[in-house]
Every structure is written in C-alpha cells, then in structure tokens.
Motif scaffolding. Structure first.
Motif, PDB file in Angstrom:
ATOM      1  N   ALA A  91      37.820  39.840  32.103  1.00 45.24           N
ATOM      2  CA  ALA A  91      37.533  40.105  33.520  1.00 45.24           C
ATOM      3  C   ALA A  91      38.385  41.259  34.043  1.00 45.24           C
ATOM      4  CB  ALA A  91      37.764  38.845  34.355  1.00 45.24           C
ATOM      5  N   LEU A 116      36.597  44.788  35.298  1.00 46.12           N
ATOM      6  CA  LEU A 116      36.742  45.252  36.682  1.00 46.12           C
ATOM      7  C   LEU A 116      37.731  46.403  36.824  1.00 46.12           C
ATOM      8  CD1 LEU A 116      36.817  41.759  38.404  1.00 46.12           C
ATOM      9  CD2 LEU A 116      34.963  43.416  38.496  1.00 46.12           C
ATOM     10  N   ARG A 140      35.045  36.892  39.919  1.00 48.97           N
ATOM     11  CA  ARG A 140      34.282  37.081  38.681  1.00 48.97           C
ATOM     12  C   ARG A 140      34.429  35.867  37.758  1.00 48.97           C
ATOM     13  NH1 ARG A 140      32.294  41.761  36.271  1.00 48.97           N
ATOM     14  NH2 ARG A 140      31.873  42.141  38.447  1.00 48.97           N
TER      15      ARG A 140
END
Length: 150
Positions: free
Chosen positions: A109, A113, A127
C-alpha cells in the motif's frame, strides 16, 4: 453473504443453540440497519459483502472490548458469553492476516500510493481498509504504518 446468515440461523434454530441463534440474529439486524442506511435512489442493491465484513469486524471489536471490561469487573460468565459470540461471528469472516502478511500488505500500500510521510497515513489506512476488510487488525496495521512512515 446474507444468504449464509439466514441458512446458519435456520440450522441454529433446528439445533436449539441459543447463543448461536442470538448472535446470528444480532448479525442480521446489524446488516439490515446498514442495508437500510445504504439504500438510495442510486443504490438499490443495499450493502456489499465488503460492507458486511466491516460490520462483522466492528461487532468482533465491540465484543473483545466488552469481554475485557467484564473480566476486569470479575463477571467471567458474561466475558465467556462475549467470547462465544466472537467465535460465531468469526466463522463468517475470512481468515486474519498474520504479522508477515500484514507487513507485506502495508509495504504494498505504501509503494502503491507513494506514501512517504505521516501525512499520507490516512490514505494508506483507507486503502488497507478497502482491500483487507475483515482480514486485518487495523489497530496493529495503523501502528505498523506509523512505524514505517515515521
């Protein structure tokens, strides 16, 4: 998933398992509440399976907290009842990620991102909650994200 709950409730009624019946009724009531809140002119389908998993995770968390409170107050029979309800609820949830898998999910994650500071923590947690609803202890995941970003 809603069909699973109604089938399980029917089976519990036949076997006269009182704790299971009560817990399954609580689950279906919580899902119906969320379903009613989710229905709009645009969304006639109601709640998704992901939202059901969020409801179940919240119910498990509430019962853990209640069991701890009961144990501290010396009410062990009530704590045991809460733990019994947790066992019934967890039957319908996907298996929890272990520490290693949780760490890998957090790393993925963060990379996905491009998160590099604590300002990005909200996006990362969002997320993770979208992808791993019901599979992850988000309290532990939050501490892990904070550690990796900080």
């Amino acid at each position: 998933m809603q069909e699973q709950f109604s089938e399980a409730l029917k089976a519990a009624v036949k076997s006269q398992d009182k704790i299971r019946i009560a817990t399954l009724r609580l689950i279906t009531a919580a899902i119906k509440d969320r379903d009613i809140a989710a229905r709009t002119a645009d969304n006639r389908d109601g709640v998704s399976d992901e939202e059901i998993l969020q409801v179940l995770a919240k119910m498990v968390k509430q019962r853990h907290e209640a069991a701890t409170t009961y144990e501290e107050a010396g009410r062990l029979e009530l704590a045991e009842q809460e733990r019994s309800e947790i066992a019934v609820i967890e039957e319908f949830m996907p298996s929890q990620l272990d520490e290693e898998a949780m760490s890998a999910a957090v790393d993925a994650a963060l990379a996905e991102l491009g998160a590099d500071s604590l300002k990005d923590m909200g996006k990362v947690m969002g997320r993770l909650k979208d992808k791993y609803a019901g599979q992850m202890d988000f309290g532990k995941a939050g501490a892990l994200v904070k550690e990796k970003l900080g």
